[in-house]
Design an enzyme around this catalytic site. Structure first.
Site, PDB file in Angstrom:
ATOM      1  N   HIS A   1       0.766  -0.935   0.099  1.00 56.90           N
ATOM      2  CA  HIS A   1      -0.028   0.281   0.158  1.00 56.90           C
ATOM      3  C   HIS A   1       0.783   1.434  -0.425  1.00 56.90           C
ATOM      4  O   HIS A   1       1.912   0.998   0.470  1.00 56.90           O
ATOM      5  CB  HIS A   1      -0.946  -0.057   1.110  1.00 56.90           C
ATOM      6  CG  HIS A   1      -1.702  -0.997   1.119  1.00 56.90           C
ATOM      7  ND1 HIS A   1      -3.015  -1.280   2.216  1.00 56.90           N
ATOM      8  CD2 HIS A   1      -2.263  -1.874   0.201  1.00 56.90           C
ATOM      9  CE1 HIS A   1      -3.378  -2.886   2.225  1.00 56.90           C
ATOM     10  NE2 HIS A   1      -3.438  -2.552   0.482  1.00 56.90           N
ATOM     11  N   PHE A   2       0.146   2.149  -0.509  1.00 56.18           N
ATOM     12  CA  PHE A   2       1.076   3.582  -0.507  1.00 56.18           C
ATOM     13  C   PHE A   2       0.493   4.788  -0.886  1.00 56.18           C
ATOM     14  O   PHE A   2      -0.976   4.646  -1.475  1.00 56.18           O
ATOM     15  CB  PHE A   2       2.077   3.698  -2.245  1.00 56.18           C
ATOM     16  CG  PHE A   2       1.598   2.829  -2.936  1.00 56.18           C
ATOM     17  CD1 PHE A   2       0.777   4.574  -3.681  1.00 56.18           C
ATOM     18  CD2 PHE A   2       1.423   2.395  -3.439  1.00 56.18           C
ATOM     19  CE1 PHE A   2       0.830   3.693  -5.453  1.00 56.18           C
ATOM     20  CE2 PHE A   2       1.186   2.428  -5.281  1.00 56.18           C
ATOM     21  CZ  PHE A   2       0.759   2.268  -5.505  1.00 56.18           C
TER      22      PHE A   2
ATOM     23  N   GLU B   1       1.495   8.476  -3.691  1.00 57.87           N
ATOM     24  CA  GLU B   1       1.838   8.825  -4.011  1.00 57.87           C
ATOM     25  C   GLU B   1       1.965   9.926  -4.455  1.00 57.87           C
ATOM     26  O   GLU B   1       0.701  10.777  -4.833  1.00 57.87           O
ATOM     27  CB  GLU B   1       2.481   7.595  -5.163  1.00 57.87           C
ATOM     28  CG  GLU B   1       3.285   6.598  -4.872  1.00 57.87           C
ATOM     29  CD  GLU B   1       3.300   5.770  -6.060  1.00 57.87           C
ATOM     30  OE1 GLU B   1       4.780   5.349  -5.852  1.00 57.87           O
ATOM     31  OE2 GLU B   1       3.412   5.769  -7.515  1.00 57.87           O
TER      32      GLU B   1
ATOM     33  N   HIS C   1      -4.381  -4.762 -12.646  1.00 54.28           N
ATOM     34  CA  HIS C   1      -3.820  -4.286 -11.559  1.00 54.28           C
ATOM     35  C   HIS C   1      -2.779  -3.304 -10.840  1.00 54.28           C
ATOM     36  O   HIS C   1      -3.036  -2.438 -10.050  1.00 54.28           O
ATOM     37  CB  HIS C   1      -5.125  -4.933 -10.260  1.00 54.28           C
ATOM     38  CG  HIS C   1      -3.811  -5.808  -9.150  1.00 54.28           C
ATOM     39  ND1 HIS C   1      -3.050  -6.556 -10.104  1.00 54.28           N
ATOM     40  CD2 HIS C   1      -3.959  -6.043  -8.355  1.00 54.28           C
ATOM     41  CE1 HIS C   1      -2.113  -7.124  -9.185  1.00 54.28           C
ATOM     42  NE2 HIS C   1      -2.539  -6.368  -7.173  1.00 54.28           N
TER      43      HIS C   1
ATOM     44  N   PRO D   1      -0.863   0.599 -10.955  1.00 61.79           N
ATOM     45  CA  PRO D   1       0.447   0.924 -10.965  1.00 61.79           C
ATOM     46  C   PRO D   1       1.341  -0.371 -11.365  1.00 61.79           C
ATOM     47  O   PRO D   1       1.536  -1.241 -11.119  1.00 61.79           O
ATOM     48  CB  PRO D   1       0.416   1.187  -9.313  1.00 61.79           C
ATOM     49  CG  PRO D   1      -0.746   0.137  -9.520  1.00 61.79           C
ATOM     50  CD  PRO D   1      -1.233  -0.290 -10.779  1.00 61.79           C
ATOM     51  N   GLY D   2       3.056   0.638 -11.327  1.00 62.93           N
ATOM     52  CA  GLY D   2       3.623   0.081 -11.507  1.00 62.93           C
ATOM     53  C   GLY D   2       4.775  -0.463  -9.417  1.00 62.93           C
ATOM     54  O   GLY D   2       4.365  -1.109  -9.231  1.00 62.93           O
TER      55      GLY D   2
ATOM     56  N   MET E   1       7.173   0.600  -6.567  1.00 58.68           N
ATOM     57  CA  MET E   1       7.940   2.663  -5.932  1.00 58.68           C
ATOM     58  C   MET E   1       9.059   3.640  -6.371  1.00 58.68           C
ATOM     59  O   MET E   1       9.300   4.118  -5.907  1.00 58.68           O
ATOM     60  CB  MET E   1       8.448   2.670  -4.145  1.00 58.68           C
ATOM     61  CG  MET E   1       9.311   1.533  -3.990  1.00 58.68           C
ATOM     62  SD  MET E   1       9.462   1.161  -2.292  1.00 58.68           S
ATOM     63  CE  MET E   1       9.951   2.927  -1.789  1.00 58.68           C
TER      64      MET E   1
ATOM     65  N   SER F   1       3.824   4.776 -13.473  1.00 55.73           N
ATOM     66  CA  SER F   1       2.434   3.639 -13.541  1.00 55.73           C
ATOM     67  C   SER F   1       1.190   4.679 -14.545  1.00 55.73           C
ATOM     68  O   SER F   1       1.775   5.619 -15.179  1.00 55.73           O
ATOM     69  CB  SER F   1       1.817   4.522 -11.833  1.00 55.73           C
ATOM     70  OG  SER F   1       2.409   3.780 -10.951  1.00 55.73           O
TER      71      SER F   1
ATOM     72  N   LYS G   1       5.209   4.830   1.852  1.00 53.08           N
ATOM     73  CA  LYS G   1       5.039   3.235   2.362  1.00 53.08           C
ATOM     74  C   LYS G   1       4.655   2.959   3.987  1.00 53.08           C
ATOM     75  O   LYS G   1       5.068   4.344   4.389  1.00 53.08           O
ATOM     76  CB  LYS G   1       6.360   2.504   1.472  1.00 53.08           C
ATOM     77  CG  LYS G   1       6.350   2.083   0.217  1.00 53.08           C
ATOM     78  CD  LYS G   1       5.550   1.096   0.154  1.00 53.08           C
ATOM     79  CE  LYS G   1       6.097   0.524  -1.199  1.00 53.08           C
ATOM     80  NZ  LYS G   1       4.538  -0.136  -1.906  1.00 53.08           N
TER      81      LYS G   1
END
Length: 397
Positions: A163-164, A166, A326, A302-303, A305, A309, A396
């Site tokens: 989970h993040f 950004e 996803h 998303p890609g 970190m 994305s 993160k």
């Protein structure tokens, strides 16, 4: 690419991934799913990899049945993103203060708010239905009702793992806000409870894999699961909405002079169940690590970190049950990543991104994920790219 069909026991396995590149344990999971008596279709996304119970990156369509393990333990996990009026020229040279302000506003890891967030004070949050949502908590499984206080305080929090939150730039230099989270611990506990209940039912005793236990339509157990499932999916949606509101508030305060405005928020689940109709049949479609990509549906892929994305728009390909990937998908386990990579590797692979670079997030290093560009290229018949984003801040859990 278009899909490749691999023979399955009950239905063919439609793969938007190269079958030869899929790990053996994941392929076996897919073959196991294809043996289920209730299955009507199975689509596999290019970010496919092994998961508990059912494969991550799989879309399972069943008639009159649903498999809790095919949803995963983070019910309703998904993404939200919004384009802002800010541009790269508005950003300070040092982004550490902004990252710190985000972390102060949104609890991460196992953290929670000291008091439940008042949704009426959250920027842009739609409060309609909020009271009814919490009233319906009284009707979820008795085994988790005692978690109400924690569930209210975890609403609007990030969690841990992949989970993040950004702060991103698109190719034109526009600033986007993006985040990834789900139903927190309450969704996990509801999922695990119902998985256990399903495994006890007589009709599941002869299955090739006990983790594929299902609930059958028009039974009390299915009714109870559907009630809790859809409640947890709604919790996840509200959780992301509150976090996005808190995130937007940080941005409005930090860039007060710019008088920041926001486009409509894009939000999508990628661990969930939906009632959909295909070829004249009402089906329960489970997406575990997949987004809905019906014609015109906006989605977020998303890609990692340290990579890009994508904001996408669905093309409505019914062969995939209107689905797409996803994310990039892991190419190695968390333990394997910790053994292979060091904090020095993490620093190198996240150069230019304001983020944690310590041993606690080495398992999330970009090298542990598949190349996002290849994943996007493998599903050109499922989605079209609307915008490519690159993060400059990554928070993160």
């Amino acid at each position: 690419m278009s899909y490749v069909e691999v023979p399955g026991a009950k239905v063919p396995i439609r793969m938007w991934a190269d079958p030869a590149s899929v790990e053996d344990v994941a392929m076996q999971q897919l073959r196991n799913v294809a043996t289920l008596p209730w299955i009507k279709g199975l689509a596999v996304m290019p970010d496919v990899h092994y998961g508990k119970g059912a494969t991550v990156g799989s879309v399972i369509a069943m008639h009159g049945a649903v498999c809790p393990a095919a949803v995963g333990v983070d019910i309703g996990c998904g993404m939200s993103a919004v384009k802002t009026s800010l541009t790269a020229n508005d950003l300070p040279g040092d982004l550490s203060r902004l990252r710190s302000k985000i972390e102060q506003a949104i609890p991460v890891g196992r953290g929670m708010h000291g008091d439940p967030v008042d949704p009426g004070r959250v920027f842009g949050f739609p409060t309609g239905g909020w009271d009814d949502f919490w009233t319906r908590f009284d009707f979820v499984a008795d085994e988790v009702k005692f978690r109400r206080e924690r569930a209210t305080k975890q609403m609007g929090t990030l969690g841990s793992g992949n989970h993040f939150v950004e702060f991103c730039l698109d190719e034109s230099g526009a600033v986007w806000l993006m985040l990834h989270s789900g139903s927190r611990n309450i969704g996990k506990e509801l999922a695990e409870y119902h998985m256990g209940q399903a495994q006890k039912l007589p009709h599941n005793q002869g299955l090739i894999d006990r983790d594929l236990a299902v609930f059958i339509a028009d039974t009390p157990q299915m009714g109870a699961y559907r009630n809790d499932l859809f409640w947890a999916q709604e919790y996840a949606k509200y959780n992301r909405a509150i976090m996005m509101g808190l995130f937007q508030e940080v941005v409005r305060r930090e860039f007060r002079k710019a008088k920041v405005t926001f486009d409509p928020v894009i939000s999508c689940h990628h661990n969930y169940v939906a009632e959909e109709r295909y070829e004249g049949m009402d089906l329960l479609v489970t997406r575990k690590g997949a987004i809905r990509a019906g014609s015109g549906d906006f989605g977020i892929i998303p890609g990692s970190m340290g990579t890009g994305s994508y904001i996408v728009k669905g093309l409505g390909n019914e062969k995939s049950f209107n689905s797409a990937s996803h994310g990039a998908g892991r190419r190695m386990s968390r333990n394997a990543a910790k053994k292979r990579f060091s904090t020095k590797d993490l620093e190198e692979q996240t150069r230019g991104v304001e983020c944690r670079k310590d041993s606690g997030v080495v398992d999330e290093i970009p090298g542990a994920y598949k190349p996002i560009e290849k994943v996007i290229d493998q599903q050109r018949d499922l989605v079209e790219v609307v915008a490519k984003l690159k993060q400059v801040i990554c928070v993160k859990g």
